[in-house]
Write a protein that holds these residues in place. Sequence first.
Motif, PDB file in Angstrom:
ATOM      1  N   LEU A 103      74.185  53.718 -23.731  1.00  0.00           N
ATOM      2  CA  LEU A 103      73.381  54.534 -24.651  1.00  0.00           C
ATOM      3  C   LEU A 103      72.687  55.672 -23.914  1.00  0.00           C
ATOM      4  O   LEU A 103      72.624  56.793 -24.413  1.00  0.00           O
ATOM      5  N   ALA A 104      72.162  55.382 -22.725  1.00  0.00           N
ATOM      6  CA  ALA A 104      71.478  56.415 -21.946  1.00  0.00           C
ATOM      7  C   ALA A 104      72.456  57.510 -21.538  1.00  0.00           C
ATOM      8  O   ALA A 104      72.138  58.708 -21.620  1.00  0.00           O
ATOM      9  N   LEU A 105      73.647  57.139 -21.110  1.00  0.00           N
ATOM     10  CA  LEU A 105      74.665  58.129 -20.767  1.00  0.00           C
ATOM     11  C   LEU A 105      75.041  58.966 -21.985  1.00  0.00           C
ATOM     12  O   LEU A 105      75.179  60.184 -21.890  1.00  0.00           O
ATOM     13  N   LEU A 106      75.206  58.305 -23.127  1.00  0.00           N
ATOM     14  CA  LEU A 106      75.521  59.019 -24.365  1.00  0.00           C
ATOM     15  C   LEU A 106      74.436  60.038 -24.680  1.00  0.00           C
ATOM     16  O   LEU A 106      74.717  61.213 -24.893  1.00  0.00           O
ATOM     17  N   TYR A 107      73.198  59.597 -24.683  1.00  0.00           N
ATOM     18  CA  TYR A 107      72.101  60.508 -25.015  1.00  0.00           C
ATOM     19  C   TYR A 107      72.037  61.694 -24.050  1.00  0.00           C
ATOM     20  O   TYR A 107      71.987  62.850 -24.459  1.00  0.00           O
ATOM     21  N   HIS A 108      72.015  61.425 -22.766  1.00  0.00           N
ATOM     22  CA  HIS A 108      71.841  62.498 -21.780  1.00  0.00           C
ATOM     23  C   HIS A 108      73.021  63.469 -21.779  1.00  0.00           C
ATOM     24  O   HIS A 108      72.841  64.668 -21.567  1.00  0.00           O
ATOM     25  N   THR A 109      74.216  62.956 -22.024  1.00  0.00           N
ATOM     26  CA  THR A 109      75.384  63.834 -22.070  1.00  0.00           C
ATOM     27  C   THR A 109      75.349  64.705 -23.320  1.00  0.00           C
ATOM     28  O   THR A 109      75.587  65.921 -23.245  1.00  0.00           O
ATOM     29  N   LEU A 110      75.023  64.113 -24.466  1.00  0.00           N
ATOM     30  CA  LEU A 110      74.914  64.912 -25.691  1.00  0.00           C
ATOM     31  C   LEU A 110      73.776  65.929 -25.576  1.00  0.00           C
ATOM     32  O   LEU A 110      73.903  67.068 -26.047  1.00  0.00           O
ATOM     33  N   ALA A 111      72.674  65.548 -24.938  1.00  0.00           N
ATOM     34  CA  ALA A 111      71.560  66.485 -24.727  1.00  0.00           C
ATOM     35  C   ALA A 111      72.002  67.646 -23.831  1.00  0.00           C
ATOM     36  O   ALA A 111      71.613  68.796 -24.050  1.00  0.00           O
ATOM     37  N   ALA A 112      72.825  67.364 -22.824  1.00  0.00           N
ATOM     38  CA  ALA A 112      73.342  68.422 -21.957  1.00  0.00           C
ATOM     39  C   ALA A 112      74.240  69.363 -22.750  1.00  0.00           C
ATOM     40  O   ALA A 112      74.191  70.588 -22.563  1.00  0.00           O
ATOM     41  N   MET A 113      75.035  68.804 -23.645  1.00  0.00           N
ATOM     42  CA  MET A 113      75.896  69.646 -24.483  1.00  0.00           C
ATOM     43  C   MET A 113      75.053  70.543 -25.389  1.00  0.00           C
ATOM     44  O   MET A 113      75.337  71.730 -25.531  1.00  0.00           O
TER      45      MET A 113
END
Length: 161
Positions: A103-113
């Motif tokens: 979940l943390a990877l998902l959030y941080h990656t989507l936030a980077a996008m």
Amino acid sequence: MDLLVNLYSRRMAALAQRVAGVDATIRVALPPELHILQDWVRENFSEYWVSELTAALAHQPPGCLVAIVSGEVVGFACYDATARGFFGPTGVAESQRGRGIGLALLYHTLAAMKARGYAYAVIGGVGPVEFYANAVGAVPIESDGEDIYQGLLRVRPGQGQ
């Protein structure tokens, strides 16, 4: 099946709160780490994902984030690997699953996008549809069965991954 995520959804803010206490460092991967990450992804996932990881890390800034626990890689998430605006591939070591790292990877990656100017993200070739629907409100993209992976070259049986 491909999914669509609205990066301006309130679900993103809720997810940020959910992952705030995850016990892992999530950061952008660095190009000198490429060989380490390629080996780790190869051992834990597939050669196809090694190819996508390599493409994502070739961007400036790199389109890959890593999760680190006690100095060791335990997960990764890429974007803009196979196509612009695509999230993935992503994976977490089996021993670390259930701790919120995915979940943390998902959030941080989507936030980077989102920070790079994307309003939406496509999650291509999804397996765990419910995971993404529950986490960020991802919805299926209607299709007639064709997608970017149609016609992907596959290794023949007995020739590796």
